[in-house]
Write an enzyme that holds these catalytic residues in place. Structure first.
Site, PDB file in Angstrom:
ATOM      1  N   GLY A 140     -18.699   7.685  -0.449  1.00 33.65           N
ATOM      2  CA  GLY A 140     -17.790   7.904  -1.447  1.00 33.65           C
ATOM      3  C   GLY A 140     -18.230   7.135  -2.537  1.00 33.65           C
ATOM      4  O   GLY A 140     -19.262   6.557  -2.953  1.00 33.65           O
ATOM      5  N   ASN A 141     -16.866   6.683  -3.283  1.00 39.31           N
ATOM      6  CA  ASN A 141     -17.086   5.922  -4.499  1.00 39.31           C
ATOM      7  C   ASN A 141     -17.650   4.481  -4.092  1.00 39.31           C
ATOM      8  O   ASN A 141     -18.465   4.100  -4.892  1.00 39.31           O
ATOM      9  CB  ASN A 141     -15.754   5.590  -5.300  1.00 39.31           C
ATOM     10  CG  ASN A 141     -15.029   6.886  -5.727  1.00 39.31           C
ATOM     11  OD1 ASN A 141     -15.750   7.929  -6.138  1.00 39.31           O
ATOM     12  ND2 ASN A 141     -13.670   7.056  -5.475  1.00 39.31           N
ATOM     13  N   VAL A 142     -17.354   3.942  -3.261  1.00 37.16           N
ATOM     14  CA  VAL A 142     -18.101   2.475  -2.815  1.00 37.16           C
ATOM     15  C   VAL A 142     -19.259   2.760  -2.062  1.00 37.16           C
ATOM     16  O   VAL A 142     -20.261   2.144  -2.646  1.00 37.16           O
ATOM     17  CB  VAL A 142     -17.037   1.772  -1.732  1.00 37.16           C
ATOM     18  CG1 VAL A 142     -17.483   0.355  -1.699  1.00 37.16           C
ATOM     19  CG2 VAL A 142     -15.538   1.579  -2.553  1.00 37.16           C
ATOM     20  N   LYS A 188       0.696  -1.168  -0.033  1.00 40.32           N
ATOM     21  CA  LYS A 188       0.111   0.069   0.179  1.00 40.32           C
ATOM     22  C   LYS A 188       0.959   1.166   0.023  1.00 40.32           C
ATOM     23  O   LYS A 188       1.941   1.204   0.346  1.00 40.32           O
ATOM     24  CB  LYS A 188      -1.127  -0.062   1.146  1.00 40.32           C
ATOM     25  CG  LYS A 188      -2.025   1.103   1.146  1.00 40.32           C
ATOM     26  CD  LYS A 188      -3.404  -0.135   0.734  1.00 40.32           C
ATOM     27  CE  LYS A 188      -4.419   0.979   0.707  1.00 40.32           C
ATOM     28  NZ  LYS A 188      -5.949   0.358   0.073  1.00 40.32           N
ATOM     29  N   GLY A 230     -20.211   6.906   5.206  1.00 34.56           N
ATOM     30  CA  GLY A 230     -19.224   7.365   3.889  1.00 34.56           C
ATOM     31  C   GLY A 230     -19.845   7.031   2.600  1.00 34.56           C
ATOM     32  O   GLY A 230     -19.917   6.008   2.444  1.00 34.56           O
TER      33      GLY A 230
END
Ligand code: NAD
Length: 368
Positions: free
Chosen positions: A196-198, A94, A194
């Site tokens: 976001g994208n997911v 990562k 959250g």
């Protein structure tokens, strides 16, 4: 001219980093700096027994370097488990870029980062994570081939988030089957933290199935937009963890499952996309077990994105990636049953499988 002080300071600093690396046996950590572009990044390679270390790059305004190092060490280790449990021939790695993506991210900064990735000769392969999008990967690709998640227009697999969301949805349904006897999410009160994208892609699956979805995000604009697009309800209370919910889906950052939140949570399932949800794997895994909350291991159910970018390395096909992500359902069911049969936490059950695979492949490699 170097002062006599410098080598001592460097030795002390590297000493403490190596000590931190040794706790979970990280193989390599690379610190990257470039004054021109303002790039300050850390690449962590946890384990390469199964293959090159693949893991996204996160850009975040960490309060200090220690926080960034801690995050990249935790995240890269999680990638080792994610690849191993998903049956992929990949190791765990990562990267983190320190800074506010909205303020300092630029083409030169991302390309400079790409050069650092390239210098590792393929031992680390990067992709997107929080604060980084496909456009950024396009810049990285200008400097290295060791990158995935590049735009479809460049022959890549594009944004992995929809596949991640699908895998999380599969893991959540398997958890519902285990906890309620049916995998239908219709009428279930699900809290997605959250958007976001997911998170937003997950909300779409849940709303489509007739779940009662509540959402929260620190970005108010995004929250309102998501509610408008999906019909989900915006959370109005003061404390997310006290909300009335059957299923909690953490889809923001890690460590939200901790002593404080577990004491408040009234849900029966936790299943979300965020990496490293448990602040302390042992302590909080056990607390969840005692409280009877089913926790779907994060590195298992959020593996859809990794499955997606892995398939990019072997000639991308979205249908194959989705069908492989669907397998998360059966794997989650099997791990939840094993944990129950053996009276162990779900994280231990999941890690046992991943560690066994790494140990077995490690033996084969050693015999050459
Ligand atoms: P993202 O940056 O698109 O979304 C994260 C969202 O969380 C943002 O909208 C942000 O405003 C919000 N947020 C941050 N702190 C919050 C808080 N305290 N409360 C509520 N909202 C908060 O990131 P993403 O790609 O959607 O990833 C979400 C999580 O899933 C991350 O932990 C990431 O590591 C993990 N993950 C993502 C993928 C992927 O394919 N993108 C794959 C595996 C795991």
């Amino acid at each position: 001219m170097a002062t006599t002080q410098e080598p001592k300071e460097i030795a002390q600093a590297s000493g403490s980093v190596i000590k931190q690396m040794s706790i979970n046996n990280h193989e390599q950590v690379v610190f990257c700096n470039d004054n021109e572009t303002g790039l300050k990044a850390i690449i962590a390679i946890h384990n390469t027994v199964l293959g090159p270390a693949l893991g996204g790059t996160r850009m975040w305004a960490y309060n200090n370097e220690a926080e960034a190092l801690n995050d990249v060490l935790r995240l890269s280790r999680g990638m080792t488990y994610k690849a191993a449990i998903s049956g992929l021939n990949l190791g765990g790695g990562k990267a983190v870029i320190i800074g506010d993506s909205k303020k300092i991210k630029s083409e030169p900064l991302m390309r400079r980062f790409g050069k650092f990735v390239n210098s590792l000769g393929g031992k680390y392969i990067t992709a997107e994570d929080v604060g980084i999008g496909t456009k950024d990967m396009e810049y990285v690709k200008m400097e290295t081939n060791h990158v995935t998640g590049i735009p479809e227009s460049m022959g890549g697999s594009g944004d992995p988030s929809p596949v991640t969301a699908y895998g999380v949805y599969m893991g959540m349904k398997a958890s519902a089957k285990f906890a309620y006897g049916s995998d239908s999410l219709e009428g279930k009160k699900i809290f997605v933290q959250g958007i976001g994208n997911v998170g937003e892609n997950l909300v779409k699956y849940l709303v489509n199935e007739g779940a009662k979805v509540t959402i929260f995000d620190i970005h108010e604009e995004k929250l309102i937009e998501c509610a408008k697009n999906t019909g989900a309800i915006v959370f109005k209370g003061n404390d997310v963890y006290e909300a009335d919910m059957d299923i909690y889906a953490p889809c923001a950052l890690g460590a939200t499952v901790n002593s404080d939140s577990i004491a408040k949570l009234k849900c029966s399932i936790i299943a979300g996309a965020a990496n490293n949800q448990l602040e302390d794997e042992l302590v909080h895994g056990n607390m969840l077990l005692e409280k009877g909350i089913v926790w779907a291991p994060d590195f298992l159910i959020n593996a859809g994105g990794l499955i997606n970018v892995y398939s990019e390395l072997h000639g991308y096909n979205r249908e194959v990636a989705m069908s492989n992500a669907q397998k998360i359902y059966d794997l989650t069911s099997s791990i939840l049953r094993t944990a129950q049969d053996e009276s162990i936490t779900t994280i231990v059950a999941a890690k046992n499988i991943a560690e066994k695979r790494i140990a077995e492949i490690g033996k084969i490699k050693l015999s050459f």
